[in-house]
Write a protein that holds these residues in place. Structure first.
Motif, PDB file in Angstrom:
ATOM      1  N   ALA A  24      16.074  57.832  33.510  1.00 11.72           N
ATOM      2  CA  ALA A  24      16.296  59.222  33.113  1.00 11.72           C
ATOM      3  C   ALA A  24      15.365  59.650  31.987  1.00 11.72           C
ATOM      4  CB  ALA A  24      17.749  59.410  32.676  1.00 11.72           C
ATOM      5  N   CYS A  25      14.544  58.727  31.492  1.00 11.69           N
ATOM      6  CA  CYS A  25      13.683  59.073  30.359  1.00 11.69           C
ATOM      7  C   CYS A  25      12.497  59.920  30.797  1.00 11.69           C
ATOM      8  CB  CYS A  25      13.200  57.803  29.649  1.00 11.69           C
ATOM      9  SG  CYS A  25      11.876  56.920  30.494  1.00 11.69           S
ATOM     10  N   ASN A  26      11.831  60.516  29.820  1.00  6.40           N
ATOM     11  CA  ASN A  26      10.721  61.408  30.126  1.00  6.40           C
ATOM     12  C   ASN A  26       9.587  60.707  30.865  1.00  6.40           C
ATOM     13  OD1 ASN A  26       9.850  59.896  27.894  1.00  6.40           O
ATOM     14  ND2 ASN A  26       9.769  61.654  26.509  1.00  6.40           N
ATOM     15  N   MET A  27       9.320  59.436  30.537  1.00  7.93           N
ATOM     16  CA  MET A  27       8.232  58.727  31.197  1.00  7.93           C
ATOM     17  C   MET A  27       8.529  58.512  32.680  1.00  7.93           C
ATOM     18  SD  MET A  27       5.586  58.221  29.380  1.00  7.93           S
ATOM     19  CE  MET A  27       4.780  56.981  30.393  1.00  7.93           C
ATOM     20  N   ALA A  28       9.731  58.091  33.005  1.00  6.94           N
ATOM     21  CA  ALA A  28      10.080  57.865  34.407  1.00  6.94           C
ATOM     22  C   ALA A  28       9.953  59.164  35.203  1.00  6.94           C
ATOM     23  CB  ALA A  28      11.502  57.317  34.505  1.00  6.94           C
ATOM     24  N   GLN A  29      10.420  60.259  34.630  1.00  4.27           N
ATOM     25  CA  GLN A  29      10.373  61.527  35.348  1.00  4.27           C
ATOM     26  C   GLN A  29       8.940  62.024  35.506  1.00  4.27           C
ATOM     27  OE1 GLN A  29      14.773  63.272  34.937  1.00  4.27           O
ATOM     28  NE2 GLN A  29      13.310  64.261  33.581  1.00  4.27           N
ATOM     29  N   SER A  30       8.109  61.785  34.504  1.00  7.32           N
ATOM     30  CA  SER A  30       6.714  62.164  34.638  1.00  7.32           C
ATOM     31  C   SER A  30       5.990  61.284  35.650  1.00  7.32           C
ATOM     32  CB  SER A  30       6.004  62.103  33.278  1.00  7.32           C
ATOM     33  OG  SER A  30       6.159  63.324  32.573  1.00  7.32           O
ATOM     34  N   TYR A  31       6.334  59.994  35.703  1.00  9.62           N
ATOM     35  CA  TYR A  31       5.732  59.133  36.713  1.00  9.62           C
ATOM     36  C   TYR A  31       6.061  59.628  38.119  1.00  9.62           C
ATOM     37  CZ  TYR A  31       3.576  55.434  34.001  1.00  9.62           C
ATOM     38  OH  TYR A  31       2.747  54.726  33.170  1.00  9.62           O
ATOM     39  N   LEU A  32       7.277  60.078  38.330  1.00 13.43           N
ATOM     40  CA  LEU A  32       7.643  60.602  39.644  1.00 13.43           C
ATOM     41  C   LEU A  32       6.747  61.777  40.027  1.00 13.43           C
ATOM     42  CD1 LEU A  32      11.531  60.429  39.400  1.00 13.43           C
ATOM     43  CD2 LEU A  32      10.132  59.262  41.114  1.00 13.43           C
ATOM     44  N   LEU A  33       6.618  62.744  39.134  1.00 10.92           N
ATOM     45  CA  LEU A  33       5.854  63.947  39.456  1.00 10.92           C
ATOM     46  C   LEU A  33       4.349  63.683  39.523  1.00 10.92           C
ATOM     47  CD1 LEU A  33       7.707  66.614  37.268  1.00 10.92           C
ATOM     48  CD2 LEU A  33       7.949  66.226  39.727  1.00 10.92           C
TER      49      LEU A  33
END
Length: 309
Positions: A158-167
């Motif tokens: 749920a962290c910002n890095m994981a979400q940015s990796y997805l996008l």
């Protein structure tokens, strides 16, 4: 319409590739572009403490011929008496761009909606898109391409890095896997957005709970701190719940034999990653850290050119 960079999918796949190619060129010839000559000023605003973001933006702005104006919200009206949009309307009359490292994504959105100069997300609770440009640049240097590679992120999904990796990974045509326990999964909307992008680029997104299955055959293995700024009181609980996702040599052995290890830093050694991995031959974290400079310079050059049209 003013172009901003608030989240990773604010650029198309072709635009992302263009920025990364420009970053490669600027890394070879560091002072080739001077769009901020004058010098023009860029406001760099910090709600959170910083090392790599502060240094890379300050140096990068200077490299581009400009002057970085470092602002702490603790010593300004932003977040106190003044709204982000009002602050933006003042700053746009004096600066060429605004960079903001903050908490809520909503403040960045409000600031961008209130100004005619580009606003760059230097980190928020939801996304860290500048870091992802640096990470993609580093992978490109090491592998020569991005499309088709499998990247696995382990830990707090749920962290910002994981979400940015997805996008960002989906935009680059990568196969992005997020491995995390229940309660630490990415936003459903971010996953859906990334899946929609991946359907167009040939990439994919997948969520795992089993770290070994997630890492199996991966080309790139990534983690991030389990205890982000503002969550220090949760450390004991987070360590207990995320312990199975620690990246050690045993887990790395399940990835491809030439897999790369990445971490945006700072690292909490012995928690999310062991010293033998972070200091080992597969680790490319120091190139990754340096590439914040080159990727962000390319982003600023690109945004300024877009907004000059």
């Amino acid at each position: 319409m003013t172009r901003h960079f608030l989240r990773d999918d604010d650029v198309t796949p072709a635009e992302q590739a263009e920025i990364l190619q420009l970053a490669l060129e600027l890394k070879k010839d560091r002072f080739a572009e001077k769009p901020l000559a004058g010098p023009q000023t860029v406001a760099v605003i910090f709600d959170k403490s910083s090392t790599r973001t502060r240094v890379s933006f300050a140096v990068g702005i200077a490299d581009l011929g400009g002057t970085p104006l470092i602002i702490s919200t603790a010593n300004s009206q932003l977040g106190g008496k003044e709204t982000p949009s009002d602050t933006a309307r003042v700053l746009e009359r004096m600066v060429a761009a605004i960079v903001w490292r903050t908490y809520g994504q909503a403040g960045l959105t409000e600031m961008a909606e209130g100004t005619t100069v580009p606003v760059i997300n230097a980190l928020s609770d939801d996304f860290h898109p500048c870091q992802l440009l640096a990470d993609l640049l580093t992978i490109t240097e090491k592998r020569g391409h991005l499309a088709g590679l499998t990247l696995t992120f382990l830990g707090d999904g749920a962290c910002n890095m994981a979400q940015s990796y997805l996008l960002a990974g989906a935009t680059a045509g990568m196969h992005v896997r997020i491995a995390s326990p229940a309660g630490y999964t990415p936003s459903e909307q971010v996953v859906a957005d990334a899946a929609a992008i991946a359907a167009q680029t040939g990439g994919s997104v997948a969520l795992f709970t089993d770290p070994v299955a997630a890492v199996s055959g991966s080309d790139v293995v990534v983690t991030d701190t389990w205890v982000s700024m503002g969550k220090e009181e949760e450390k004991a609980a987070r360590v207990a719940e995320l312990g199975a996702y620690r990246v050690d040599s045993e887990l790395m052995a399940h990835a491809a034999s030439d897999a790369l290890f990445m971490h945006c830093l700072p690292a909490d050694r012995g928690y999310e990653v062991t010293a033998e991995v972070i200091d080992g031959p597969q680790s490319i974290i120091w190139d990754e850290a340096e590439n914040r400079l080159h990727a962000q310079k390319a982003l600023m050059v690109w945004l300024l050119a877009q907004n000059a049209r």
